[in-house]
Design an enzyme around this catalytic site. Structure first.
Site, PDB file in Angstrom:
ATOM      1  N   LYS A   1     -11.418 -46.306   2.052  1.00 61.48           N
ATOM      2  CA  LYS A   1     -10.417 -46.190   1.441  1.00 61.48           C
ATOM      3  C   LYS A   1      -9.598 -45.733   2.058  1.00 61.48           C
ATOM      4  O   LYS A   1     -10.053 -44.530   3.434  1.00 61.48           O
ATOM      5  CB  LYS A   1     -10.816 -45.235   0.350  1.00 61.48           C
ATOM      6  CG  LYS A   1      -9.539 -43.983  -0.415  1.00 61.48           C
ATOM      7  CD  LYS A   1     -10.077 -43.056  -1.387  1.00 61.48           C
ATOM      8  CE  LYS A   1     -10.232 -41.606  -0.513  1.00 61.48           C
ATOM      9  NZ  LYS A   1     -10.956 -40.510  -1.881  1.00 61.48           N
TER      10      LYS A   1
ATOM     11  N   LYS B   1      -6.522 -38.962   3.552  1.00 61.08           N
ATOM     12  CA  LYS B   1      -5.922 -38.077   4.327  1.00 61.08           C
ATOM     13  C   LYS B   1      -6.921 -37.090   5.118  1.00 61.08           C
ATOM     14  O   LYS B   1      -6.959 -37.569   6.773  1.00 61.08           O
ATOM     15  CB  LYS B   1      -4.698 -37.422   4.050  1.00 61.08           C
ATOM     16  CG  LYS B   1      -5.080 -36.802   2.413  1.00 61.08           C
ATOM     17  CD  LYS B   1      -4.189 -36.263   2.399  1.00 61.08           C
ATOM     18  CE  LYS B   1      -4.244 -36.488   0.257  1.00 61.08           C
ATOM     19  NZ  LYS B   1      -3.274 -35.730  -0.588  1.00 61.08           N
TER      20      LYS B   1
ATOM     21  N   LYS C   1     -18.123 -34.822   0.048  1.00 66.07           N
ATOM     22  CA  LYS C   1     -17.243 -34.322   0.643  1.00 66.07           C
ATOM     23  C   LYS C   1     -18.058 -32.833   1.416  1.00 66.07           C
ATOM     24  O   LYS C   1     -18.082 -32.144   2.685  1.00 66.07           O
ATOM     25  CB  LYS C   1     -16.059 -33.114  -0.667  1.00 66.07           C
ATOM     26  CG  LYS C   1     -14.576 -34.038   0.152  1.00 66.07           C
ATOM     27  CD  LYS C   1     -13.732 -32.954  -0.439  1.00 66.07           C
ATOM     28  CE  LYS C   1     -12.346 -33.885  -1.260  1.00 66.07           C
ATOM     29  NZ  LYS C   1     -11.686 -33.265  -1.852  1.00 66.07           N
TER      30      LYS C   1
END
Ligand code: TYM
Length: 339
Positions: A202, A205, A112
């Site tokens: 994966k 969202k 991230k």
């Protein structure tokens, strides 16, 4: 009874198929055999930049979806993380037991922070897994109860669960037996649902394109189109082969999990048939699963007050457990009692 605790971030307008198969389906099943605590983790949702109005709406939509999927608020405590302040309090204590290097090794943080860049990488994003450890350990079973704390999650949360166990062990070692070591409950068949357009990564969202995700709340025609346009592989055989046929493998895994049949049975059923019929049947199966959930969610969202009452009740039940755990923690750590 043994306990189960899990959380989900209210960071999108709808949950997706990966959330459902990787985690939420298990939430519903485990409430039958466990004392259940299910949490909409709004504190985690602010670790990246967010819109306040969207967060408030999405937290309610998240809770409504959980109920629509069959989480029963009479049995499970369904609550919003920020309603139980002990979560942040325990996170502080656990943070003081976490090595800087140890936290730096969390792969989700590394991914991230690489994605958002140094200027958007906050300390909150860094300490995210410690707050998650607190979410879990607050609901540690009391001595004498079933000494089990299960945490149903997808594969991507495994490392955070391991950190949680390490922190529990460290706390116990320094301050005396307090926490039961939680166990990850990760489904074998659906731990990692992948993106429909990029079947080697994966379904997510934050990272997937809209075409790559099946949303629980989306309109039937959109859902059908996404499945029909899902990337498939060269050849026309419906065969499970992670390496050479990641697209059809992902669809087989989804199909098998939704219908509750082994992949081998589907391979037999579709022998000699093309991708078209297989996808059409899968789209129908998804619609049969999600349409009633969407309709119930919409209904629940018509009455925010009722929803908020359910969340307040969940927070009261969760809060009572959290308060008891925190009292023990404060005493063990050496804080002066309030008298
Ligand atoms: P979150 O909100 O990203 O996702 C919720 C759950 O969905 C699972 N999941 C998947 N499973 C299979 N395939 C996928 N493609 C997929 N994408 C998501 C996740 O593994 C998760 O179980 N850190 C957590 C939230 C959290 C939590 C907790 C979980 C906070 N505190 C305490 C358990 C216990 C998260 O970001 O999940």
């Amino acid at each position: 009874a043994p306990r189960v605790l899990s959380g989900i971030q209210p960071t999108a307008d709808s949950f997706h198929l990966g959330n459902y198969l990787g985690a939420l389906r298990q939430w519903v099943a485990l409430q039958d055999t466990h004392e259940a605590f299910y949490c909409v983790v709004d504190l985690h949702a602010i670790t990246v930049e967010h819109d306040p109005a969207a967060l408030r709406r999405r937290s309610r939509v998240a809770a409504a979806q959980l109920l629509a999927m069959g989480v029963d608020p009479d049995r499970a405590a369904v609550f919003v993380q920020s309603h139980v302040p002990e979560h942040t309090e325990l996170a502080w204590v656990l943070g003081c037991l976490t090595g800087f290097g140890e936290a730096s090794r969390m792969t989700q943080f590394k991914d991230k922070s690489a994605k958002y860049g140094a200027s958007a990488t906050t300390v909150g994003l860094f300490t995210y897994p410690i707050l998650m450890a607190a979410d879990i350990l607050l609901y540690t079973p009391e001595p004498g109860e079933g000494q089990v704390l299960q945490v149903p999650v997808g594969e991507d949360q495994r490392q955070h669960l391991e950190l949680t166990r390490d922190l529990a062990q460290r706390f116990n070692h320094r301050f005396g037996e307090t926490f039961v070591l939680p166990t990850a409950y990760i489904p074998e068949d659906a731990a990692k649902i992948t993106d429909l357009q990029e079947p080697t990564v994966k379904m997510s969202k934050s990272a997937s394109s809209p075409q790559g995700i099946v949303e629980v709340l989306e309109q039937p025609s959109t859902m059908r189109k996404k499945i029909m346009r899902a990337v498939t592989d060269t050849g026309s055989e419906i065969r499970y082969d992670e390496e050479n046929k990641p697209g059809i493998t992902n669809l087989l895994r989804i199909y098998a999990a939704l219908e509750g049949v082994p992949v081998a049975e589907l391979e037999r059923r579709y022998e000699g048939q093309g991708y078209g019929q297989f996808k059409k049947d899968l789209a129908q199966l998804l619609l049969d699963t999600f349409t009633p959930i969407r309709e119930r969610t919409e209904k629940l969202l018509e009455d925010d007050k009722q929803l908020d009452r359910i969340l307040a009740d969940g927070a009261a039940r969760a809060g009572a457990v959290a308060a008891r755990t925190m009292e023990i923690v404060r005493e063990r750590v050496g804080f002066v009692g309030r008298g």
